[in-house]
Design a protein around this motif. Structure first.
Motif, PDB file in Angstrom:
ATOM      1  N   PRO A 212       0.798  -1.239   0.000  1.00 51.89           N
ATOM      2  CA  PRO A 212       0.000   0.000   0.000  1.00 51.89           C
ATOM      3  C   PRO A 212       0.821   1.274   0.000  1.00 51.89           C
ATOM      4  O   PRO A 212       0.303   2.340  -0.369  1.00 51.89           O
ATOM      5  CB  PRO A 212      -0.843  -0.121   1.274  1.00 51.89           C
ATOM      6  CG  PRO A 212      -0.147  -1.151   2.122  1.00 51.89           C
ATOM      7  CD  PRO A 212       0.512  -2.088   1.180  1.00 51.89           C
ATOM      8  N   ARG A 213       2.087   1.203   0.419  1.00 54.57           N
ATOM      9  CA  ARG A 213       2.913   2.421   0.428  1.00 54.57           C
ATOM     10  C   ARG A 213       3.535   2.735  -0.927  1.00 54.57           C
ATOM     11  O   ARG A 213       4.196   3.765  -1.094  1.00 54.57           O
ATOM     12  CB  ARG A 213       4.026   2.292   1.471  1.00 54.57           C
ATOM     13  CG  ARG A 213       3.515   2.307   2.899  1.00 54.57           C
ATOM     14  CD  ARG A 213       4.645   2.372   3.913  1.00 54.57           C
ATOM     15  NE  ARG A 213       5.368   1.112   4.009  1.00 54.57           N
ATOM     16  CZ  ARG A 213       6.194   0.799   5.008  1.00 54.57           C
ATOM     17  NH1 ARG A 213       6.406   1.683   5.975  1.00 54.57           N
ATOM     18  NH2 ARG A 213       6.808  -0.358   5.044  1.00 54.57           N
ATOM     19  N   ARG A 214       3.338   1.861  -1.912  1.00 64.58           N
ATOM     20  CA  ARG A 214       3.996   2.018  -3.204  1.00 64.58           C
ATOM     21  C   ARG A 214       3.751   3.383  -3.861  1.00 64.58           C
ATOM     22  O   ARG A 214       4.697   4.026  -4.313  1.00 64.58           O
ATOM     23  CB  ARG A 214       3.566   0.888  -4.141  1.00 64.58           C
ATOM     24  CG  ARG A 214       4.154   0.992  -5.550  1.00 64.58           C
ATOM     25  CD  ARG A 214       3.590  -0.096  -6.468  1.00 64.58           C
ATOM     26  NE  ARG A 214       4.065   0.061  -7.837  1.00 64.58           N
ATOM     27  CZ  ARG A 214       5.211  -0.390  -8.287  1.00 64.58           C
ATOM     28  NH1 ARG A 214       6.019  -1.031  -7.466  1.00 64.58           N
ATOM     29  NH2 ARG A 214       5.567  -0.205  -9.552  1.00 64.58           N
ATOM     30  N   PRO A 215       2.488   3.855  -3.962  1.00 67.58           N
ATOM     31  CA  PRO A 215       2.278   5.136  -4.653  1.00 67.58           C
ATOM     32  C   PRO A 215       3.057   6.285  -4.017  1.00 67.58           C
ATOM     33  O   PRO A 215       3.488   7.204  -4.726  1.00 67.58           O
ATOM     34  CB  PRO A 215       0.761   5.352  -4.550  1.00 67.58           C
ATOM     35  CG  PRO A 215       0.199   3.982  -4.370  1.00 67.58           C
ATOM     36  CD  PRO A 215       1.209   3.250  -3.541  1.00 67.58           C
ATOM     37  N   ASP A 216       3.225   6.234  -2.717  1.00 64.29           N
ATOM     38  CA  ASP A 216       3.972   7.297  -2.047  1.00 64.29           C
ATOM     39  C   ASP A 216       5.475   7.077  -2.158  1.00 64.29           C
ATOM     40  O   ASP A 216       6.237   8.003  -2.463  1.00 64.29           O
ATOM     41  CB  ASP A 216       3.556   7.377  -0.574  1.00 64.29           C
ATOM     42  CG  ASP A 216       4.199   8.551   0.143  1.00 64.29           C
ATOM     43  OD1 ASP A 216       4.111   9.686  -0.375  1.00 64.29           O
ATOM     44  OD2 ASP A 216       4.799   8.342   1.210  1.00 64.29           O
ATOM     45  N   ASP A 217       5.928   5.854  -1.941  1.00 65.84           N
ATOM     46  CA  ASP A 217       7.362   5.559  -1.979  1.00 65.84           C
ATOM     47  C   ASP A 217       7.970   5.833  -3.350  1.00 65.84           C
ATOM     48  O   ASP A 217       9.085   6.367  -3.448  1.00 65.84           O
ATOM     49  CB  ASP A 217       7.614   4.091  -1.622  1.00 65.84           C
ATOM     50  CG  ASP A 217       7.453   3.798  -0.140  1.00 65.84           C
ATOM     51  OD1 ASP A 217       7.429   4.749   0.657  1.00 65.84           O
ATOM     52  OD2 ASP A 217       7.346   2.602   0.211  1.00 65.84           O
ATOM     53  N   LEU A 218       7.247   5.449  -4.411  1.00 67.79           N
ATOM     54  CA  LEU A 218       7.830   5.468  -5.747  1.00 67.79           C
ATOM     55  C   LEU A 218       7.345   6.659  -6.567  1.00 67.79           C
ATOM     56  O   LEU A 218       7.029   6.540  -7.753  1.00 67.79           O
ATOM     57  CB  LEU A 218       7.525   4.150  -6.469  1.00 67.79           C
ATOM     58  CG  LEU A 218       7.981   2.868  -5.757  1.00 67.79           C
ATOM     59  CD1 LEU A 218       7.806   1.659  -6.647  1.00 67.79           C
ATOM     60  CD2 LEU A 218       9.419   2.967  -5.258  1.00 67.79           C
ATOM     61  N   SER A 219       7.321   7.821  -5.930  1.00 65.42           N
ATOM     62  CA  SER A 219       6.913   9.050  -6.625  1.00 65.42           C
ATOM     63  C   SER A 219       7.869  10.184  -6.251  1.00 65.42           C
ATOM     64  O   SER A 219       7.457  11.201  -5.721  1.00 65.42           O
ATOM     65  CB  SER A 219       5.466   9.415  -6.283  1.00 65.42           C
ATOM     66  OG  SER A 219       5.300   9.526  -4.870  1.00 65.42           O
ATOM     67  N   CYS A 220       9.163   9.949  -6.532  1.00 60.85           N
ATOM     68  CA  CYS A 220      10.207  10.946  -6.226  1.00 60.85           C
ATOM     69  C   CYS A 220      10.114  11.392  -4.771  1.00 60.85           C
ATOM     70  O   CYS A 220      10.163  12.585  -4.456  1.00 60.85           O
ATOM     71  CB  CYS A 220      10.111  12.138  -7.179  1.00 60.85           C
ATOM     72  SG  CYS A 220      10.445  11.720  -8.902  1.00 60.85           S
ATOM     73  N   ASN A 221      10.006  10.421  -3.890  1.00 65.95           N
ATOM     74  CA  ASN A 221       9.868  10.664  -2.453  1.00 65.95           C
ATOM     75  C   ASN A 221      11.253  10.745  -1.816  1.00 65.95           C
ATOM     76  O   ASN A 221      11.948   9.729  -1.728  1.00 65.95           O
ATOM     77  CB  ASN A 221       9.060   9.535  -1.821  1.00 65.95           C
ATOM     78  CG  ASN A 221       8.776   9.757  -0.346  1.00 65.95           C
ATOM     79  OD1 ASN A 221       9.499  10.461   0.337  1.00 65.95           O
ATOM     80  ND2 ASN A 221       7.715   9.133   0.139  1.00 65.95           N
ATOM     81  N   PRO A 222      11.683  11.922  -1.352  1.00 64.70           N
ATOM     82  CA  PRO A 222      13.032  12.028  -0.772  1.00 64.70           C
ATOM     83  C   PRO A 222      13.207  11.177   0.482  1.00 64.70           C
ATOM     84  O   PRO A 222      14.299  10.657   0.725  1.00 64.70           O
ATOM     85  CB  PRO A 222      13.178  13.520  -0.482  1.00 64.70           C
ATOM     86  CG  PRO A 222      11.788  14.055  -0.441  1.00 64.70           C
ATOM     87  CD  PRO A 222      10.994  13.215  -1.379  1.00 64.70           C
TER      88      PRO A 222
END
Length: 369
Positions: A212-222
């Motif tokens: 479930p964290r994929r959309p946040d993790d893999l969107s240029c997340n520093p």
């Protein structure tokens, strides 16, 4: 009736193409069969019309369909026999198709592409001029490494180490590690590359990112990239003796993971000196979600100081939603003086293509220079 499928014949009008005929002859009666040729069928589904991919009933009761494909095409594919009306193109309809689609019962033995989430595997079509994939399949004459499961900062990480003794000379961080490890057995690829001397002794850190964290993790997340740089890599050095040299460190990903791999080299070149991006989602973000417009990362590379990082980028010619953006990033990186290896393969958003490209990218970035 010839039962092997598909059959491949020359295109009488163009030697660069082939006529590829898929057949289905199930034991049960169906009202139709839909051919799912990865990305090719998806494109028509997005446009709202699956009719071009409905197989035709033959006089003997079997089903068939013929595609005209360039001779270097590679794709995973499945068949979906159905009763009643042909499936629609809504998301709910498409998910039902994906859940029920099966590999070609008459396809070539040993060419199945495994799946996850309880779905059936796919068959694989590789036409004669498709790029060779010498490293993806297990070889009986190659010593096997070992893979172990770990948790780092609350995240699952599987670690594959090469066989034998000796120091580790490189490290590769693979995003979507649950796919690469548990489903696709990428440890075999690393072992083959090592046995052939294509890469040095390297540890593969398979980071699970498909939750479930994929959309946040893999969107240029520093924060996510810093976690990989400041927690994962030092942990691997402490546990396994992996180097912290950015020149011997690769971060690799596909789709949103490809975007993240390139971002990792942009944000933390002190840790990630090599980025391997396959079919990267460089359109990100959607213009409706971000005031500054799309292709954010490409614009950052265009204006920011040049990083000490190398890139291996590849994208499929069938990826109509990604091809232009990947070419744009390539042009920007080259203009800024980066070391870039860029390739286009004749295929789609497809692990059948990516597993060969991953091996090629690792060999390019970690091999002899």
């Amino acid at each position: 009736m010839k039962t092997s499928s598909p059959t491949v014949a020359p295109d009488p009008d163009d030697p660069a193409y082939r006529l590829v005929t898929f057949r289905y002859a199930g034991e049960q009666e169906y009202d139709g069969v839909l051919a799912l040729l990865h990305t090719v069928t998806d494109k028509d589904r997005h446009s709202g019309d699956l009719t071009p991919h409905l197989m035709h009933r033959q006089i003997d009761g079997s089903w068939s369909i013929t595609y005209r494909l360039r001779a270097d095409h590679r794709a995973s594919y499945q068949l979906y026999p159905f009763r009643g009306a042909a499936p629609g193109t809504s998301r709910a309809d498409w998910l039902r198709v994906l859940d029920g689609a099966v590999p070609d019962p008459h396809g070539a033995d040993g060419l199945l592409l495994p799946a996850r989430d309880g779905r059936h595997p796919s068959s694989v079509l590789s036409l004669p001029d498709a790029p060779a994939q010498p490293y993806v399949r297990r070889r009986e004459d190659v010593a096997r490494g070992r893979t172990t499961a770990h948790e780092v900062d609350g995240r699952r990480v599987d670690v594959h180490l090469p066989p034998g003794e000796g120091p580790l000379e490189a490290v590769a961080v693979l995003l979507d590690g649950e796919m690469w490890g548990g489903v696709l057995s990428v440890g075999d690829t690393f072992d083959n590359l090592t046995a052939d001397g294509a890469i040095p002794r390297a540890a593969a850190l398979l980071v699970h990112t498909m939750g479930p964290r994929r959309p946040d993790d893999l969107s240029c997340n520093p924060d996510f990239v810093d976690l990989l740089a400041d927690r994962l890599l030092p942990w691997a050095q402490s546990e396994f003796g992996t180097p912290l040299d950015p020149a011997r460190t690769v971060v690799a990903g596909q789709s949103a993971g490809g975007l993240t791999a390139a971002f990792a080299a942009f944000r933390r070149p002190d840790r990630f000196g090599n980025a391997l991006s396959q079919s990267g989602s460089f359109w990100w973000p959607d213009e409706t979600e971000f005031d500054e417009g799309s292709e954010w990362l490409t614009r950052q590379f265009a204006v920011a100081a040049r990083r000490e990082a190398r890139f291996y980028l590849e994208v499929g010619l069938q990826e109509w939603m990604l091809l232009a953006q990947n070419r744009h990033l390539r042009d920007v990186l080259v203009a800024r003086g980066y070391d870039v290896e860029y390739r286009e393969f004749n295929g789609g958003h497809d692990y059948a293509c990516w597993r060969g490209g991953l091996a090629d990218g690792l060999a390019h970035l970690l091999g002899a220079r």
